[in-house]
Design an enzyme around this catalytic site. Structure first.
Site, mmCIF file in Angstrom:
data_model
loop_
_atom_site.group_PDB
_atom_site.id
_atom_site.type_symbol
_atom_site.label_atom_id
_atom_site.label_comp_id
_atom_site.label_asym_id
_atom_site.label_seq_id
_atom_site.Cartn_x
_atom_site.Cartn_y
_atom_site.Cartn_z
ATOM 1 N N ASN A 27 -9.977 -0.064 -0.388
ATOM 2 C CA ASN A 27 -8.589 0.042 -0.536
ATOM 3 C C ASN A 27 -8.099 -0.635 -1.750
ATOM 4 O OD1 ASN A 27 -5.884 -0.465 0.388
ATOM 5 N ND2 ASN A 27 -6.132 -1.453 2.424
ATOM 6 N N CYS A 77 0.818 -1.159 0.044
ATOM 7 C CA CYS A 77 0.016 0.021 -0.053
ATOM 8 C C CYS A 77 0.834 1.283 0.023
ATOM 9 C CB CYS A 77 -1.037 0.113 1.109
ATOM 10 S SG CYS A 77 -1.965 -1.410 1.380
ATOM 11 N N HIS A 112 -3.347 7.302 2.487
ATOM 12 C CA HIS A 112 -3.789 5.863 2.123
ATOM 13 C C HIS A 112 -5.163 5.656 2.431
ATOM 14 C CE1 HIS A 112 -4.000 1.886 0.988
ATOM 15 N NE2 HIS A 112 -3.722 1.266 2.188
#
Length: 325
Positions: free
Chosen positions: A282, A115, A252
């Site tokens: 996500n 990520c 994020h």
């Protein structure tokens, strides 16, 4: 005397057409729209079509960024793709993007920091540009992360989606007295002792398979806010700026509670925090550039704004980059 900086020339994004809502997931796994929204703030996610690969998403986002910048593939001499889900073990997804853009020049490679990949990619491109190894870099975060999911595991399958976002950076020399532009400071961190808190149980060397995502959710949450704020403060310290100077915080997009917690710990008002986790879920390395593309596209982020990018992912890896737009 001049200062070399990597400035942002354009951004772009791409999302697969298929949208899967929480209600649709609730038909196949023991969950509900209320349960998902309360815990992570996600309402829906995009899922790549059969035969639609990470390099396809990345190429579409790259073309959008080139259009936004008024450039062509001939103007690019470095491509970095941040991804955990490349089309193949090798070649790198970045070389496939290079091919699909019709490029025979420059160089291309992938970055794997899960990520945090896009922030790592931006920081890597900044170093290459400042060292004169390239003039313009195309940095892409792209994932078909849903292909790593066990769709019977409600603790992970509700969290992720697919997509791609891209940014074009250009090396410029700023003369004394010119306003600050581009990437001002960055900080990267990792700690492999936490690998088993968020990982995929497969790989070419271990099982010969892609594997599925496994996560110790409470442990990830426990570490996230502290690590996020630590790296943001470090980046600000390097730059001589403070939290009050920030116009926008683009974190994020993993979990609304983590984003809210980090914003509160930093003392940032919610209106300065860009949040797209509700509509994108996500998307791993794609989440930061997707959120950036939304905020630039709707006019929130504009020239002269001070923007902090931040991400944390499996490994653990985490990092931040401060950019004067």
């Amino acid at each position: 005397m001049t200062r070399v900086r990597s400035i942002v020339r354009g951004v772009g994004s791409y999302l697969p057409q298929k949208i899967v809502t929480n209600a649709e997931l609730a038909k196949t796994v023991d969950t509900s729209d209320e349960w998902i929204q309360q815990r992570v703030g996600i309402k829906e996610r995009h899922v790549a079509a059969e035969g639609e690969f990470t390099s396809d998403l990345a190429t579409a986002a790259a073309r959008a960024a080139l259009d936004n910048a008024g450039l062509t593939p001939d103007d690019i001499d470095l491509i970095i793709v941040a991804t955990t889900t490349p089309d193949y073990t090798f070649p790198a997804a970045a070389t496939l993007v290079q091919m699909k853009l019709g490029m025979h020049h420059g160089f291309a490679f992938d970055v794997q920091a899960v990520c945090s990949g896009f922030v790592y990619g931006v920081t890597t491109a900044d170093s290459y540009l400042k060292n004169g190894l390239a003039k313009r870099a195309l940095v892409i975060g792209a994932e078909t992360f849903t292909r790593l999911l066990d769709w019977t595991d409600r603790t992970t399958c509700v969290l992720f989606g697919d997509g791609a976002g891209a940014m074009i950076l250009e090396r410029v020399e700023l003369a004394d007295g010119e306003p600050e532009r581009g990437i001002i400071a960055s900080a990267l961190r990792s700690d492999g002792h936490h690998w088993d808190k968020l990982y995929v149980d497969g790989g070419p060397s271990s099982t010969g398979t892609a594997g599925h995502v496994h996560m110790q959710g409470p442990e990830v949450f426990r570490h996230a806010v502290g690590k996020i704020t630590d790296v943001v403060y470090k980046t600000l310290e390097q730059s001589g700026h403070t939290v009050d100077d920030l116009d926008w915080f683009v974190p994020h997009q993993a979990n609304k509670r983590i984003i809210d917690g980090a914003g509160q710990k930093l003392g940032l008002p919610p209106e300065k925090v860009v949040m797209t986790v509700d509509i994108h879920a996500n998307t791993s390395a794609a989440s930061v550039p997707l959120a950036l593309s939304v905020a630039v596209g709707d006019g929130r982020i504009k020239q002269g704004d001070l923007v902090m990018l931040e991400a944390m992912g499996g490994g653990f890896t985490w990092g931040a980059s401060l950019i004067r737009w």
